[in-house]
Design a protein around this motif. Sequence first.
Motif, PDB file in Angstrom:
ATOM      1  N   UNK A 147      -1.939   4.638  -3.508  1.00  0.00           N
ATOM      2  CA  UNK A 147      -1.168   3.692  -2.697  1.00  0.00           C
ATOM      3  C   UNK A 147      -0.476   4.410  -1.554  1.00  0.00           C
ATOM      4  N   UNK A 148       0.137   5.560  -1.853  1.00  0.00           N
ATOM      5  CA  UNK A 148       0.817   6.340  -0.822  1.00  0.00           C
ATOM      6  C   UNK A 148      -0.146   6.743   0.292  1.00  0.00           C
ATOM      7  N   UNK A 149      -1.343   7.183  -0.096  1.00  0.00           N
ATOM      8  CA  UNK A 149      -2.353   7.589   0.875  1.00  0.00           C
ATOM      9  C   UNK A 149      -2.805   6.395   1.727  1.00  0.00           C
ATOM     10  N   UNK A 150      -3.028   5.262   1.065  1.00  0.00           N
ATOM     11  CA  UNK A 150      -3.467   4.080   1.795  1.00  0.00           C
ATOM     12  C   UNK A 150      -2.413   3.562   2.747  1.00  0.00           C
ATOM     13  N   UNK A 151      -1.158   3.536   2.307  1.00  0.00           N
ATOM     14  CA  UNK A 151      -0.066   3.091   3.176  1.00  0.00           C
ATOM     15  C   UNK A 151       0.081   3.996   4.385  1.00  0.00           C
ATOM     16  N   UNK A 152      -0.032   5.293   4.140  1.00  0.00           N
ATOM     17  CA  UNK A 152       0.089   6.251   5.246  1.00  0.00           C
ATOM     18  C   UNK A 152      -1.005   6.022   6.284  1.00  0.00           C
ATOM     19  N   UNK A 153      -2.217   5.781   5.823  1.00  0.00           N
ATOM     20  CA  UNK A 153      -3.334   5.561   6.745  1.00  0.00           C
ATOM     21  C   UNK A 153      -3.153   4.272   7.541  1.00  0.00           C
ATOM     22  N   UNK A 154      -2.698   3.227   6.874  1.00  0.00           N
ATOM     23  CA  UNK A 154      -2.494   1.955   7.561  1.00  0.00           C
ATOM     24  C   UNK A 154      -1.375   2.033   8.587  1.00  0.00           C
ATOM     25  N   UNK A 155      -0.288   2.715   8.242  1.00  0.00           N
ATOM     26  CA  UNK A 155       0.860   2.792   9.142  1.00  0.00           C
ATOM     27  C   UNK A 155       0.656   3.821  10.243  1.00  0.00           C
ATOM     28  N   UNK A 156      -0.297   4.777  10.027  1.00  0.00           N
ATOM     29  CA  UNK A 156      -0.539   5.814  11.032  1.00  0.00           C
ATOM     30  C   UNK A 156      -1.500   5.353  12.126  1.00  0.00           C
TER      31      UNK A 156
END
Length: 399
Positions: free
Chosen positions: A36-45
Amino acid sequence: MADYSKPGNQAESPSHTVEVTATNGDSHGAATDEAVSQGLHQLEARKVHWYSYLTTPDFWIVLLIGQVLALCITATNTFSSLLVNYGTSVPAFQTLFNYILLALIYLTYTLYKYGFKKFGKILLYDGWRYFIFSFLDVEGNYFTVLAYRDTNILSAQLINFWAIVVVVIASFILLRVRYKIFQILGILICCGGMGILLASDHIQGSNGGQGQNMLRGDLFALLGATLYGLTNTFEEWFVSKRPMYEVLAFVGLFGMCINGVQAAIFDRQSFRDATWNGDVIGYIVGYTLALTLFYSIVPFLLRIASAAFFNISLLTGNFWGTIIGIHVFGYAIHFLYPIAFVLIILGLMVYFLAGSMLGESKKPWLGDNQEAGVAGFGTAKLKALNEVRKQGLAPENAV
């Protein structure tokens, strides 16, 4: 609320299978949090423009859902008006069937998913929270219907703006939501559009005439709007942390009990004085179906967007009500109505300007990685998991 989603509580968690927050051991939970952390980071980046969110399917889905909900509310108001025209005003009794239907659908499904033991555990630990939430919801419905008995439509609609104010204040204080300048601007534009609608009603003299007791009706409308605002805020918190069917099951269960007692106490005389025929029964059935559909759809909007967006979306209900009024009550449409409708839709679009690709689905009270939330439809947690799954980066044991 009791935490049934801690690592290692797979056997006890009532939220596995359809909407999963449970984990199977510490490594399983850690893998999910990391994914989840990885996915959120990718979406917000991702590089976004001020209009980027408006180009996503999520925005158009949330806009469509908002209009469907506005139509549902318009339908319930129309059926309520038709009942009053027949001399039938039983505010608690007519809403009782909505809670009964919710219980039949969602309580039955929840018991099937959880079993009586798991359901009883939730009832023991979190039942009081659901009771308070249901009580606020029942009373919001009750006092709003009472308001239309005593005041005119124009006054009731103006006071209903207070629900938006209550949501913004409650979300800011209780849920730590911080509104951006474009969100505030969008709300103001929508309110301006609603102001044009109300002005056109006044010009046409279609604001419903005088009620029996304007002051009492206005106070009832103010109380109803306050309760609605609190209910919407609490429901957003609930459905972001728990499966939607569980939330609706308890709303149906407690709402049926609370509303039933209230109807038995306060609606006895009104029930005896009311007109009962095939048309009245049909209007109550239509009211119940429209309201149950409304309750079933609201959680999706609260997950993808927010309680604030939900309330400003309902401002278009006046426009849809006029369209129905033309065909049902013989209203004449004013040229300001299409202008006001476009202005409200524009305000809804402005609300999401300069936002992230997650919109409002990422809730601040769920943690940076949404670890306290459920991975259900519309949530940022599920979006993040789906993002890493598409890239083949999600661990095999991630939820």
